[in-house]
Scaffold this active site. Structure first.
Site, PDB file in Angstrom:
ATOM      1  N   THR A 110      24.843 -36.672   3.979  1.00  0.00           N
ATOM      2  CA  THR A 110      24.941 -35.909   2.734  1.00  0.00           C
ATOM      3  C   THR A 110      26.127 -34.956   2.781  1.00  0.00           C
ATOM      4  O   THR A 110      26.849 -34.785   1.787  1.00  0.00           O
ATOM      5  CB  THR A 110      23.639 -35.120   2.490  1.00  0.00           C
ATOM      6  OG1 THR A 110      22.568 -36.047   2.310  1.00  0.00           O
ATOM      7  CG2 THR A 110      23.743 -34.225   1.272  1.00  0.00           C
ATOM      8  N   ARG A 142      14.931 -23.654  -4.156  1.00  0.00           N
ATOM      9  CA  ARG A 142      15.706 -23.164  -3.012  1.00  0.00           C
ATOM     10  C   ARG A 142      15.400 -21.691  -2.725  1.00  0.00           C
ATOM     11  O   ARG A 142      15.267 -21.287  -1.569  1.00  0.00           O
ATOM     12  CB  ARG A 142      17.206 -23.324  -3.271  1.00  0.00           C
ATOM     13  CG  ARG A 142      17.711 -24.737  -3.159  1.00  0.00           C
ATOM     14  CD  ARG A 142      19.212 -24.813  -3.402  1.00  0.00           C
ATOM     15  NE  ARG A 142      19.719 -26.176  -3.232  1.00  0.00           N
ATOM     16  CZ  ARG A 142      20.990 -26.521  -3.359  1.00  0.00           C
ATOM     17  NH1 ARG A 142      21.888 -25.594  -3.679  1.00  0.00           N
ATOM     18  NH2 ARG A 142      21.356 -27.778  -3.183  1.00  0.00           N
ATOM     19  N   ARG A 189      22.451 -20.752  -6.588  1.00  0.00           N
ATOM     20  CA  ARG A 189      23.517 -20.339  -7.493  1.00  0.00           C
ATOM     21  C   ARG A 189      23.060 -20.205  -8.936  1.00  0.00           C
ATOM     22  O   ARG A 189      23.530 -19.329  -9.656  1.00  0.00           O
ATOM     23  CB  ARG A 189      24.688 -21.331  -7.416  1.00  0.00           C
ATOM     24  CG  ARG A 189      25.329 -21.427  -6.046  1.00  0.00           C
ATOM     25  CD  ARG A 189      26.526 -22.353  -6.049  1.00  0.00           C
ATOM     26  NE  ARG A 189      26.214 -23.702  -6.486  1.00  0.00           N
ATOM     27  CZ  ARG A 189      25.645 -24.622  -5.710  1.00  0.00           C
ATOM     28  NH1 ARG A 189      25.303 -24.327  -4.465  1.00  0.00           N
ATOM     29  NH2 ARG A 189      25.393 -25.837  -6.181  1.00  0.00           N
ATOM     30  N   PRO A 197      18.317 -40.365   1.838  1.00  0.00           N
ATOM     31  CA  PRO A 197      17.266 -41.362   1.981  1.00  0.00           C
ATOM     32  C   PRO A 197      16.786 -41.589   3.420  1.00  0.00           C
ATOM     33  O   PRO A 197      15.586 -41.778   3.646  1.00  0.00           O
ATOM     34  CB  PRO A 197      17.919 -42.631   1.416  1.00  0.00           C
ATOM     35  CG  PRO A 197      18.950 -42.139   0.469  1.00  0.00           C
ATOM     36  CD  PRO A 197      19.473 -40.873   1.075  1.00  0.00           C
ATOM     37  N   ALA A 216      16.109 -36.554  -6.000  1.00  0.00           N
ATOM     38  CA  ALA A 216      16.577 -36.859  -7.355  1.00  0.00           C
ATOM     39  C   ALA A 216      17.120 -38.282  -7.357  1.00  0.00           C
ATOM     40  O   ALA A 216      17.991 -38.618  -6.536  1.00  0.00           O
ATOM     41  CB  ALA A 216      17.652 -35.872  -7.786  1.00  0.00           C
ATOM     42  N   LEU A 236      24.728 -25.994  -0.575  1.00  0.00           N
ATOM     43  CA  LEU A 236      23.301 -25.803  -0.282  1.00  0.00           C
ATOM     44  C   LEU A 236      22.898 -24.339  -0.412  1.00  0.00           C
ATOM     45  O   LEU A 236      22.142 -23.810   0.417  1.00  0.00           O
ATOM     46  CB  LEU A 236      22.960 -26.340   1.117  1.00  0.00           C
ATOM     47  CG  LEU A 236      23.263 -27.817   1.367  1.00  0.00           C
ATOM     48  CD1 LEU A 236      22.948 -28.191   2.807  1.00  0.00           C
ATOM     49  CD2 LEU A 236      22.508 -28.712   0.394  1.00  0.00           C
ATOM     50  N   GLU A 238       0.831  -1.205   0.000  1.00  0.00           N
ATOM     51  CA  GLU A 238       0.000   0.000   0.000  1.00  0.00           C
ATOM     52  C   GLU A 238       0.868   1.260   0.000  1.00  0.00           C
ATOM     53  O   GLU A 238       0.603   2.217  -0.731  1.00  0.00           O
ATOM     54  CB  GLU A 238      -0.923   0.007   1.232  1.00  0.00           C
ATOM     55  CG  GLU A 238      -1.854  -1.189   1.313  1.00  0.00           C
ATOM     56  CD  GLU A 238      -1.281  -2.342   2.137  1.00  0.00           C
ATOM     57  OE1 GLU A 238      -2.051  -2.995   2.841  1.00  0.00           O
ATOM     58  OE2 GLU A 238      -0.048  -2.565   2.071  1.00  0.00           O
TER      59      GLU A 238
END
Length: 363
Positions: free
Chosen positions: A203, A191, A214, A292, A163, A211, A58
């Site tokens: 991981t 992301r 990019r 997983p 994936a 992470l 506004e």
């Protein structure tokens, strides 16, 4: 469309919603909001909440009118969210509308935030401003769904992204990225639309990922918070996420001052307690990226609101399986929304049945 809305009303609110999208990924924990000002049958000014700390929609529309040199006295404001009536990083929007001489405000959705929750509309009515509400209410609520969900539950919406290769393997004998360029771009757009990214410590140990966003422009937003589930504090000290300029939180169950210690759950930290903690931090969208074991726990506890499964037509060889299939996803409370192709990759979109997909092209 309800007969009480004219074609011009509809056009103005649709434009306000288009403007709101410009701020997506840049305004969290605020919602994306758009506003147009109209005189008669003409839009005279436009505004949106562009980034955190900037003018609200506004106020931006009123500033646009000033820059154009147009008179706002007696105009109608179309805004996708009920104007705020409290001081935060900016002054109240209700006061800005009164100062501008607005005669009527058309609101798409009420603000469920306890600091507003109807009070913005009340203030306008008490000042003699006509208020109409509900034009594209459902669509506006969907556009702001993570904010709406957080206001009600004080927890983030959780999106799982996985994936896998054609056999369901996550990390096989062939190292490196294996999905299409289109999938990689979409993953980085995803992301950008999340406040935080979560992975398990395995991981980090295996891939040492950054992470970060990019492959797409961060714009006026910021890099998401990185969260690492590391029950026994095994994360290597030289990991990228611990040594760059962006924030990382290590979640564990040890008596240790590092990171965030939470009660123990099934196989690690209590995930329900984790979502409560993230909600307290204002995290509204959480992306689960791997691996997983983490996927398995979130799905088994029915804590996933959406899932995006990317399957590439490649064979990575022997390696850990994702343990994600249609039965697992359905048992977790998710429903298949759509199948798409991202380049050569087959992508399936899953969501809770009571949760509308953010928009047709999301992410």
């Amino acid at each position: 469309m309800d007969r009480k809305w004219s074609d011009f009303d509809v056009a103005c609110m649709q434009r306000a919603m288009e403007l709101a999208e410009i701020g997506r990924g840049q305004v969290s924990p605020n919602p994306p909001v758009g506003c147009v000002l109209a005189q008669g049958e003409e839009i005279i000014a436009e505004g949106w909440h562009d980034h955190l700390g900037d003018l609200h929609a506004e106020q931006a529309a009123i500033a646009d009118a000033e820059q154009r040199g147009v008179n706002t006295e007696g105009c109608v404001a179309y805004v996708t969210l009920e104007p705020c009536n409290h001081f935060g990083l900016t002054p109240p929007c209700t006061q800005a509308l009164l100062w501008a001489g607005v005669s009527e405000v058309v609101v798409a959705a009420k603000d469920p935030n306890p600091t507003v929750r109807g009070r913005g509309i009340e203030v306008l009515l008490e000042a003699g401003i006509r208020v109409r509400e509900g034009l594209f209410e459902r669509e506006a609520a969907t556009q702001m769904q993570s904010f709406m969900h957080w206001c009600e539950y004080k927890r983030p919406l959780v999106t799982l992204k996985a994936a896998i290769d054609k056999n369901g393997v996550v990390d096989g004998e062939i190292a490196g990225r294996f999905t299409s360029e289109i999938s990689l771009d979409a993953s980085h757009r995803l992301r950008r639309q999340n406040d935080a990214i979560l992975v398990g410590v395995n991981t980090i140990i295996r891939d040492d990922p950054a992470l970060t966003i990019r492959r797409v422009d961060v714009g006026k937003g910021k890099q998401p918070l990185r969260i690492v589930l590391d029950r026994n504090l095994r994360i290597p000290e030289k990991s990228v996420v611990l040594n760059d300029d962006f924030e990382t939180v290590i979640v564990h169950i040890q008596q240790d001052d590092r990171g965030v210690a939470l009660p123990a759950g099934d196989g690690g930290a209590d995930l329900s307690a984790l979502l409560d903690h993230l909600g307290d931090r204002g995290i509204q969208e959480l992306l689960i990226e791997g691996g997983p074991i983490v996927w398995k726990h979130f799905l088994e506890e029915k804590l996933v609101d959406r899932a995006i499964i990317i399957q590439a037509p490649v064979d990575l060889g022997d390696g850990p399986l994702s343990q994600i299939d249609e039965k697992v996803l359905r048992n977790s409370g998710l429903t298949l929304i759509e199948n798409k192709k991202w380049g050569a990759d087959s992508v399936s979109f899953w969501s809770r049945s009571d949760l509308t997909w953010p928009h047709a092209n999301w992410p």
